[in-house]
Design a protein around this motif. Structure first.
Motif, PDB file in Angstrom:
ATOM      1  N   ASP A 134      95.012   8.543  47.372  1.00 35.69           N
ATOM      2  CA  ASP A 134      95.708   9.721  46.843  1.00 35.69           C
ATOM      3  C   ASP A 134      95.367  10.906  47.731  1.00 35.69           C
ATOM      4  OD1 ASP A 134      96.862  11.771  45.434  1.00 35.69           O
ATOM      5  OD2 ASP A 134      95.512  11.656  43.710  1.00 35.69           O
ATOM      6  N   GLU A 135      96.248  11.226  48.673  1.00 35.52           N
ATOM      7  CA  GLU A 135      95.954  12.264  49.649  1.00 35.52           C
ATOM      8  C   GLU A 135      95.868  13.652  49.036  1.00 35.52           C
ATOM      9  OE1 GLU A 135      98.935  12.309  52.624  1.00 35.52           O
ATOM     10  OE2 GLU A 135     100.559  12.941  51.284  1.00 35.52           O
ATOM     11  N   GLU A 136      96.361  13.822  47.791  1.00 37.17           N
ATOM     12  CA  GLU A 136      96.309  15.115  47.141  1.00 37.17           C
ATOM     13  C   GLU A 136      95.224  15.186  46.064  1.00 37.17           C
ATOM     14  OE1 GLU A 136     100.067  16.490  45.765  1.00 37.17           O
ATOM     15  OE2 GLU A 136     101.036  16.293  47.717  1.00 37.17           O
ATOM     16  N   ASN A 137      94.351  14.186  46.006  1.00 37.14           N
ATOM     17  CA  ASN A 137      93.302  14.211  44.998  1.00 37.14           C
ATOM     18  C   ASN A 137      92.367  15.384  45.242  1.00 37.14           C
ATOM     19  OD1 ASN A 137      90.409  13.356  43.980  1.00 37.14           O
ATOM     20  ND2 ASN A 137      91.884  12.153  42.818  1.00 37.14           N
ATOM     21  N   VAL A 138      92.214  16.241  44.244  1.00 40.67           N
ATOM     22  CA  VAL A 138      91.468  17.486  44.417  1.00 40.67           C
ATOM     23  C   VAL A 138      89.991  17.223  44.680  1.00 40.67           C
ATOM     24  CG1 VAL A 138      90.735  19.606  43.260  1.00 40.67           C
ATOM     25  CG2 VAL A 138      93.107  18.845  43.078  1.00 40.67           C
ATOM     26  N   ARG A 139      89.370  16.401  43.846  1.00 40.38           N
ATOM     27  CA  ARG A 139      87.930  16.140  44.015  1.00 40.38           C
ATOM     28  C   ARG A 139      87.629  15.495  45.363  1.00 40.38           C
ATOM     29  NH1 ARG A 139      85.992  12.582  39.258  1.00 40.38           N
ATOM     30  NH2 ARG A 139      84.051  12.535  40.475  1.00 40.38           N
ATOM     31  N   ALA A 140      88.473  14.568  45.789  1.00 37.53           N
ATOM     32  CA  ALA A 140      88.242  13.885  47.066  1.00 37.53           C
ATOM     33  C   ALA A 140      88.393  14.851  48.234  1.00 37.53           C
ATOM     34  CB  ALA A 140      89.200  12.713  47.217  1.00 37.53           C
ATOM     35  N   ASN A 141      89.392  15.722  48.184  1.00 37.20           N
ATOM     36  CA  ASN A 141      89.591  16.688  49.265  1.00 37.20           C
ATOM     37  C   ASN A 141      88.462  17.708  49.329  1.00 37.20           C
ATOM     38  OD1 ASN A 141      92.193  16.468  50.912  1.00 37.20           O
ATOM     39  ND2 ASN A 141      92.925  16.026  48.850  1.00 37.20           N
ATOM     40  N   PHE A 142      88.055  18.220  48.171  1.00 39.05           N
ATOM     41  CA  PHE A 142      86.924  19.143  48.154  1.00 39.05           C
ATOM     42  C   PHE A 142      85.667  18.448  48.682  1.00 39.05           C
ATOM     43  CE2 PHE A 142      88.922  22.127  44.924  1.00 39.05           C
ATOM     44  CZ  PHE A 142      88.842  23.235  45.746  1.00 39.05           C
ATOM     45  N   GLY A 143      85.441  17.214  48.223  1.00 46.34           N
ATOM     46  CA  GLY A 143      84.252  16.479  48.667  1.00 46.34           C
ATOM     47  C   GLY A 143      84.235  16.280  50.163  1.00 46.34           C
ATOM     48  N   LEU A 144      85.398  15.932  50.721  1.00 49.55           N
ATOM     49  CA  LEU A 144      85.483  15.725  52.160  1.00 49.55           C
ATOM     50  C   LEU A 144      85.265  17.040  52.901  1.00 49.55           C
ATOM     51  CD1 LEU A 144      85.988  13.561  54.284  1.00 49.55           C
ATOM     52  CD2 LEU A 144      88.447  13.977  54.063  1.00 49.55           C
ATOM     53  N   GLY A 145      85.892  18.100  52.420  1.00 48.53           N
ATOM     54  CA  GLY A 145      85.720  19.408  53.053  1.00 48.53           C
ATOM     55  C   GLY A 145      84.285  19.885  52.999  1.00 48.53           C
ATOM     56  N   LEU A 146      83.639  19.732  51.849  1.00 51.91           N
ATOM     57  CA  LEU A 146      82.239  20.142  51.715  1.00 51.91           C
ATOM     58  C   LEU A 146      81.324  19.304  52.601  1.00 51.91           C
ATOM     59  CD1 LEU A 146      82.183  20.724  47.858  1.00 51.91           C
ATOM     60  CD2 LEU A 146      81.703  22.464  49.594  1.00 51.91           C
ATOM     61  N   THR A 147      81.648  18.032  52.747  1.00 53.32           N
ATOM     62  CA  THR A 147      80.860  17.165  53.634  1.00 53.32           C
ATOM     63  C   THR A 147      80.939  17.660  55.071  1.00 53.32           C
ATOM     64  OG1 THR A 147      81.200  15.245  52.193  1.00 53.32           O
ATOM     65  CG2 THR A 147      80.569  14.796  54.472  1.00 53.32           C
ATOM     66  N   TYR A 148      82.149  18.014  55.528  1.00 57.15           N
ATOM     67  CA  TYR A 148      82.293  18.537  56.892  1.00 57.15           C
ATOM     68  C   TYR A 148      81.562  19.867  57.051  1.00 57.15           C
ATOM     69  CZ  TYR A 148      85.882  14.984  57.708  1.00 57.15           C
ATOM     70  OH  TYR A 148      86.556  13.799  57.866  1.00 57.15           O
ATOM     71  N   LEU A 149      81.611  20.722  56.010  1.00 52.91           N
ATOM     72  CA  LEU A 149      80.898  21.993  56.081  1.00 52.91           C
ATOM     73  C   LEU A 149      79.388  21.769  56.113  1.00 52.91           C
ATOM     74  CD1 LEU A 149      83.062  24.103  53.605  1.00 52.91           C
ATOM     75  CD2 LEU A 149      82.884  24.446  56.071  1.00 52.91           C
ATOM     76  N   ASP A 150      78.916  20.780  55.361  1.00 59.82           N
ATOM     77  CA  ASP A 150      77.487  20.433  55.397  1.00 59.82           C
ATOM     78  C   ASP A 150      77.054  20.067  56.811  1.00 59.82           C
ATOM     79  OD1 ASP A 150      77.307  20.792  52.671  1.00 59.82           O
ATOM     80  OD2 ASP A 150      77.408  18.654  52.175  1.00 59.82           O
ATOM     81  N   ARG A 151      77.958  19.384  57.536  1.00 62.39           N
ATOM     82  CA  ARG A 151      77.648  18.947  58.903  1.00 62.39           C
ATOM     83  C   ARG A 151      77.914  20.034  59.933  1.00 62.39           C
ATOM     84  NH1 ARG A 151      80.792  13.448  58.865  1.00 62.39           N
ATOM     85  NH2 ARG A 151      81.731  14.375  60.705  1.00 62.39           N
ATOM     86  N   GLY A 152      78.530  21.137  59.511  1.00 69.48           N
ATOM     87  CA  GLY A 152      78.874  22.199  60.450  1.00 69.48           C
ATOM     88  C   GLY A 152      80.060  21.854  61.323  1.00 69.48           C
ATOM     89  N   ASP A 153      80.869  20.891  60.873  1.00 65.97           N
ATOM     90  CA  ASP A 153      82.043  20.464  61.638  1.00 65.97           C
ATOM     91  C   ASP A 153      83.235  21.323  61.196  1.00 65.97           C
ATOM     92  OD1 ASP A 153      84.187  19.197  62.861  1.00 65.97           O
ATOM     93  OD2 ASP A 153      83.356  17.192  62.567  1.00 65.97           O
ATOM     94  N   GLN A 154      83.371  22.482  61.836  1.00 61.61           N
ATOM     95  CA  GLN A 154      84.375  23.450  61.401  1.00 61.61           C
ATOM     96  C   GLN A 154      85.806  22.997  61.694  1.00 61.61           C
ATOM     97  OE1 GLN A 154      83.613  27.467  62.584  1.00 61.61           O
ATOM     98  NE2 GLN A 154      81.556  27.500  61.742  1.00 61.61           N
ATOM     99  N   VAL A 155      85.989  22.211  62.743  1.00 64.33           N
ATOM    100  CA  VAL A 155      87.342  21.757  63.091  1.00 64.33           C
ATOM    101  C   VAL A 155      87.901  20.860  61.983  1.00 64.33           C
ATOM    102  CG1 VAL A 155      88.729  20.417  64.713  1.00 64.33           C
ATOM    103  CG2 VAL A 155      86.948  21.958  65.570  1.00 64.33           C
ATOM    104  N   LYS A 156      87.105  19.863  61.577  1.00 63.12           N
ATOM    105  CA  LYS A 156      87.554  18.970  60.510  1.00 63.12           C
ATOM    106  C   LYS A 156      87.608  19.693  59.167  1.00 63.12           C
ATOM    107  CE  LYS A 156      86.145  14.577  62.583  1.00 63.12           C
ATOM    108  NZ  LYS A 156      85.296  13.365  62.438  1.00 63.12           N
ATOM    109  N   ALA A 157      86.642  20.592  58.941  1.00 63.87           N
ATOM    110  CA  ALA A 157      86.644  21.366  57.691  1.00 63.87           C
ATOM    111  C   ALA A 157      87.904  22.210  57.601  1.00 63.87           C
ATOM    112  CB  ALA A 157      85.402  22.245  57.614  1.00 63.87           C
ATOM    113  N   ASN A 158      88.354  22.752  58.717  1.00 68.08           N
ATOM    114  CA  ASN A 158      89.560  23.587  58.714  1.00 68.08           C
ATOM    115  C   ASN A 158      90.796  22.756  58.396  1.00 68.08           C
ATOM    116  OD1 ASN A 158      90.648  26.347  59.299  1.00 68.08           O
ATOM    117  ND2 ASN A 158      91.858  25.180  60.765  1.00 68.08           N
ATOM    118  N   ASP A 159      90.825  21.502  58.855  1.00 67.66           N
ATOM    119  CA  ASP A 159      91.946  20.625  58.519  1.00 67.66           C
ATOM    120  C   ASP A 159      92.028  20.407  57.010  1.00 67.66           C
ATOM    121  OD1 ASP A 159      92.642  20.369  61.161  1.00 67.66           O
ATOM    122  OD2 ASP A 159      91.599  18.463  61.464  1.00 67.66           O
TER     123      ASP A 159
END
Length: 269
Positions: A134-159
């Motif tokens: 489910d590409e629009e799942n809210v919890r999954a998208n937030f989780g993925l974004g927060l994971t990238y931010l935890d890693r400092g990966d701003q390019v993927k976090a911005n996507d």
């Protein structure tokens, strides 16, 4: 699809205080023409929906995606139209939809647990698996974004930010803690423009939230926009004059000479 205290879940409707409310999986049918000329034929297309009756009697429906989980835009249908066009599918819900939703939820929970213990790559894997379903799942998208931010990966976090900012459901009350965490983490990663765009998007969908206004003020301050900062600290204090963080922020601005003597945030335009 899930039960709450005081509700009996049958798989197709929720019974509250003896009065049934429509809830479950339903289908609609439409006729489509396939082919041309003498080879043209009519086929019946079946679409599955999640349906949930609102307090005003209308039914909120959301399509099931190809993985049989509710996804995409929701719309409301009048009760009479719903009863005439939507057919209950309790067996399909139990055999296909419920297991798909359960598996998706379990995947997201695994991702959240991995992220909590700092296993960023395992968390990324689980959240990606969830967004594949489910590409629009809210919890999954937030989780993925927060994971990238935890890693400092701003390019993927911005996507991920670009995806989340377009999801109205991301700013609903049930996801409040997630959207707060995401905005704060973007700001901590010095993604000030994105954080501000994100918060201003939230402002369009959230009414009178003093914490949101405070966070917007923080973004304006980080960007060096003192007038914008003052405006939103004042908005925060007008909603909640006792919010400690905003009171301290106003005092800080005053100590830096950004607030004129006698300037009252409660009277700000």
């Amino acid at each position: 699809m899930t039960g709450q205290a005081g509700q009996e879940v049958t798989g197709q409707e929720v019974v509250r205080d003896g009065a049934e409310k429509i809830k479950g999986v339903f289908s609609t049918q439409s006729v489509a023409k396939v082919g041309t000329g003498t080879t043209q034929r009519r086929t019946i297309q079946k679409t599955y929906w999640s349906g949930d009756e609102l307090d005003d009697g209308r039914i909120e429906v959301q399509p099931l995606n190809r993985n049989y989980v509710p996804s995409g835009p929701k719309r409301t249908v009048d009760r009479e139209e719903f009863l005439s066009k939507f057919n209950p599918e309790p067996e399909f819900y139990m055999s296909t939809v419920f297991p798909a939703i359960k598996k998706l939820d379990e995947t997201i929970v695994r991702g959240e647990k991995h992220r909590e213990r700092g296993a960023a790559y395992s968390a990324e894997y689980e959240f990606k698996q969830a967004t594949n379903v489910d590409e629009e799942n809210v919890r999954a998208n937030f989780g993925l974004g927060l994971t990238y931010l935890d890693r400092g990966d701003q390019v993927k976090a911005n996507d991920i930010f670009e995806r989340i900012v377009g999801l109205e459901a991301a700013f609903e009350e049930e996801h409040k803690h997630l959207f707060n965490d995401f905005g704060i983490n973007m700001r901590k990663n010095k993604m000030y423009e994105q954080a501000l765009q994100y918060y201003l998007r939230a402002e369009e969908l959230v009414t009178n939230d003093e914490h949101l206004y405070h966070n917007i003020a923080r973004c304006f301050y980080e960007k060096g926009d003192i007038q914008g900062c003052k405006k939103y600290v004042a908005k925060s204090l007008r909603v909640n004059p006792n919010l400690k963080e905003s009171k301290m922020f106003w005092a800080f601005l005053k100590s830096k000479g950004h607030v004129a003597e006698g300037e009252d945030p409660m009277a700000a335009a």
